[in-house]
Enzyme design. Sequence first.
Site, mmCIF file in Angstrom:
data_model
loop_
_atom_site.group_PDB
_atom_site.id
_atom_site.type_symbol
_atom_site.label_atom_id
_atom_site.label_comp_id
_atom_site.label_asym_id
_atom_site.label_seq_id
_atom_site.Cartn_x
_atom_site.Cartn_y
_atom_site.Cartn_z
ATOM 1 N N ASP A 453 0.858 -1.182 0.000
ATOM 2 C CA ASP A 453 0.000 0.000 0.000
ATOM 3 C C ASP A 453 0.899 1.239 0.000
ATOM 4 O OD1 ASP A 453 -2.326 1.561 0.255
ATOM 5 O OD2 ASP A 453 -2.080 1.634 2.412
ATOM 6 N N LYS A 454 0.319 2.396 -0.263
ATOM 7 C CA LYS A 454 1.109 3.622 -0.292
ATOM 8 C C LYS A 454 0.914 4.444 0.984
ATOM 9 C CE LYS A 454 -0.231 7.358 -2.304
ATOM 10 N NZ LYS A 454 -0.032 8.368 -1.238
ATOM 11 N N THR A 455 -0.292 4.972 1.168
ATOM 12 C CA THR A 455 -0.539 5.896 2.266
ATOM 13 C C THR A 455 -0.435 5.184 3.604
ATOM 14 O OG1 THR A 455 -2.048 7.112 0.819
ATOM 15 C CG2 THR A 455 -2.147 7.593 3.181
ATOM 16 N N GLU A 535 -3.536 20.505 0.469
ATOM 17 C CA GLU A 535 -4.095 21.821 0.761
ATOM 18 C C GLU A 535 -3.643 22.330 2.120
ATOM 19 O OE1 GLU A 535 -8.324 21.464 0.250
ATOM 20 O OE2 GLU A 535 -8.160 22.247 -1.796
ATOM 21 N N LYS A 812 -7.297 -5.064 -5.237
ATOM 22 C CA LYS A 812 -5.957 -5.374 -4.740
ATOM 23 C C LYS A 812 -5.790 -6.883 -4.587
ATOM 24 C CE LYS A 812 -5.230 -1.068 -2.138
ATOM 25 N NZ LYS A 812 -4.838 -0.495 -0.835
#
Length: 1125
Positions: A453-455, A535, A812
């Site tokens: 996974d990334k995050t 942001e 996935k």
Amino acid sequence: MFCFSERSRARPAQGLPSVLCESDRFLHGLLHSWRRAKTQSGLCSASLLFEAASTSVFQRTLRTVYIGHKEPPPGAEAYILQRYPDNRIVSSKYTLWNFIPKNLFEQFRRIANFYFLLIFLVQLIIDTPTSPVTSGLPLFFVITVTAIKQGYEDWLRHKADCSINECPVDVIQQGAVVRTESHKLRVGDIVMVREDDTFPCDLILLSSSRDDGTCYVTTASLDGESSHKTYYAVPDTMAFVTEQEVDSLHATIECEQPQPDLYKFVGRINIYKEQEEPIARPLGAENLLLRGATLKNTEHIYGVAIYTGMDTKMALNYQSKSQKRSAVEKSMNAFLIVYLCMLIGKALINTVLKYSWQWSSDHDEPWYNQRTEIDRERHVVIRAFTDFLAFMVLFNYIIPVSMYVTVEMQKFLGSYFIAWDTDMYDEDLGQGAQVNTSDLNEELGQVEYVFTDKTGTLTENCMEFIECCVDGHIYIPHAICNGQILSADHEDLFFRALCLCHTVQVKEEETVDGIKMGLHQGKPTSFYISSSPDEVALVEGMKRYLLWLNFLCVSFRFELLHVLNFDSVRRRMSVIVRSSAGENLLFCKGADSSILPRVVSGKVEQVRARVEQNAVEGLRTLCVAYRSLSPADYEEACHRLSAAKLALQDRDQRLMQAYDFIERDFTLLGATAVEDRLQEKAADTIESLHKAGMKVWVLTGDKMETAVATCYASKLFRRSTQILELTKKRTEEQSLHEVLFDLSRTVLRERSVLGLSVDCQDYGLIIDGATLSAVLKPGPESSGSGNYREIFLEICRNCSAVLCCRMAPLQKAQIVKLIKASKEHPITLAIGDGANDVSMILEAHVGIGIMGKEGRQAARNSDYAIPKFKHLKKMLLVHGHFYYIRIAELVQYFFYKNVCFIFPQFLYQFYCGFSQQPLYDTAYLTLYNISFTSLPILIYSLIEKHVSVETLKRDPSLYRDVAKNSLLCWPVFLYWTCLGLFDACIFFFGAYFLFDNTTFTSNGQMFGNWTFGTLIFTVLVFTVTLKLALDTHLWTWINHFVIWGSLLFYVIFSLLWGGIIWPFLNYQRMYYVFMQMLSSGPAWLGIILLITLSLLPDVVKKVLCRTMCPTATERAQVGPLPDRI
């Protein structure tokens, strides 16, 4: 139990969602007419059967939820009570009632366990040379130990399920808040959720504490995005703000049946008012609050439960649990079949030769065997079959049950070395690595594909504003605050755009993972939250800039008019504001590919060059532009936005058209660069995995631009990597068939020209979830564009790295399953930190959860859990390497020493008339694998280190030496087997020819059969133990104690066993045998000579191999000595 149903309405409602197809509308009207005719005239039971059948078809399309379990008004619809799953979540595999039969079934599926069960039953049924206890007791021990271990692991899962199912939940009943447990929730219940609480089931948002009916939610545990997302209540229900008002709501919800897609939901709400027509409003994904998500920056919300328990989208994305079996266990089963064939062959040969030898009356059994007439009169086939089974029992020690006991103990005890590893302890979390299952330790040394996974796994999900480019001029926030001169023409507009074009909210205090944010020196201070972490980073960067502006006494005031929210198709967001001077401005920021084509003025080339340079460095970039709106332009924009937002049909498409009309004719202001900090040593870990021969894939639900930037930062993609895109945007321009074949020709042409040259082009593939669904979709075999899986796999094999973005959790798992099922059948590993990663963790051969910020679902459902991604390096390259080396030696050594043990017994039958006479005493048969030779190999398999830990970490390529199950392949297995046969022949024929026709002791006593067997057994025990000593690289006091202690124990036991008259034995055939053997000089000479001859070939082979063709591991062994324990 749930009080809601799927039914047909009495009158067609307006705005029927797309989920109702034409056939559903026809059936809808047909049922209504049928019911009305039935009530007027009364129909027979056949009509009722037709109605029931028709209703069941319709129920498969929609479900209807009665809010607060209130029946619809008379004449509106039929109220049918239905039963649906409760709100329990079940991740365990066993129950109290099915544990024993299910666990026994799974254990006896193993060939070895089933074989030993058959042997035990044979020993019970017929008269065999050995006691049934020799097989039954070890089998019972193995089954019991394994059942206790697996039962304990499942009990931990039960505890985790109970902690979730018994969580307190607030439900609105009769206008009051009632506290209940999560598992008691029913579909239709109105639930109150407070800030920072997790949604207990899938809810439709009715109202919130915010005036605009919105709420902010984090879905990190579902899709990996920890940013704040905005969800909306229907305008007709957002005014119900108290418990009494919400309880008075009279409405029903029509929605689709449970689907696993997290980003899709279709439904409508029908609100009933007195003496008025029902009001129908559409419901979409923006109204659905998913189980597992967390409420943020909103005091409380009211929602109605529509999907509960295993019907929730989170549960539907869970992969069902299955029993994982390692490659080593599969090899053991294959070797076991070979040895079973050897066993059957030996028994068959001895049976045939026995009856061939006894065919002559001269060789029939002598009178003193006292055979009864009944035995002699039995049919020859029955006698032959009985003898065959007896030989099977006599030779069955070639497959020792103690090997499986030792393997289970090695896995269980070896798993503690991972938990005790201080290098994998995290000070911040206060936790180290955890082992949830010990059955896959050696699989850590065989991984070929890593899916991550990334995050929260690769990144810390913590953004930092690095720089901005305005009209080609570079500004760094720190330098600006320290007096850097602003020389660009549009710097004021640029910084105003960043201060205004965002959806950031201000919050005073929040608790995250037990740490209070927004506290400075013990006093509350404000901090920012948003739907995008980028942001927040930009606004915080501008905050430092505004401090400098305030110092110059400059201030601005704007009125926010409209927000054009970001979406993955446009890849930009905009705001329309009005200045204090009355000027209307449109500020827009987004990806360079979506902003630059809409720019009509500005320094495009300078900004484009800086954006490309920052992207190569792994920074997340955004372009900023603006447009001045005339009063006529503003009125037109307002008209288009209002019409699109009020549309009940095709609202998304009409909004897209409105956004496309408004966001044009920009003036480019500049660009920003934000860094998403990687976890510590994440890039180094990925680089080490690549050197070890593993392919790393990133599977994320995040946006493509964000994921690509992370891949560059983590060195998954390099500067020289040529990126190949297989995305929805490209397949809209070309057909999927054309895109796949173009990519295939690109990579294969390069490989065919350059082969495996180091100059070969490095490729990286990017694919999104929508395109993956099309690739995996099965097609007709006759179609030329049918099944694209093989083409896709061929492209992936030729890419050094693959990025899959916008992945749903089940996608996935599908990716992992696709690679597992490919023709190479590689070993896969999946690692993640959220509930959205659970499916791929369960699907992969090895699943690893990270104890991150997204909850503990992944860690709880994984095979192993680690605090940080960097710990994966030691987990695989060190622990995995050691575990595989150790257990491979254990398996091969056990088969070797049992060939040495049983083959002399087979040869002995040729010299005893095939009478099933044991060569060894019963005590030796029982204790050989249990006591005399088991402890040294167990200790070896726990602490052996053939190279140092630092060497394995410094040189990841050593991992390749043990890849693809190289130490348990057939050539290595045949070498160990042949070595065992050679040593067995040395034992038997050496003892036979050395002492043939000679006196054994000084008093003239002849060489007897028990002395002969004891001599062979003594040489056997010393040879196999010293063979293990020669293979040992790490010598500690533990090794010395168990190796020399085992040999000493054998000598002491033999002296005691043969030197004492045991009153409980009815025979004393071993009395004084061992002591008389040791009193003879020739016996000592024979033992030493035979041991030397047995060990010599293996020593010569090792010397020659290390000298002529050493492996990388053998070259590394010349370096520093292994670490001491």
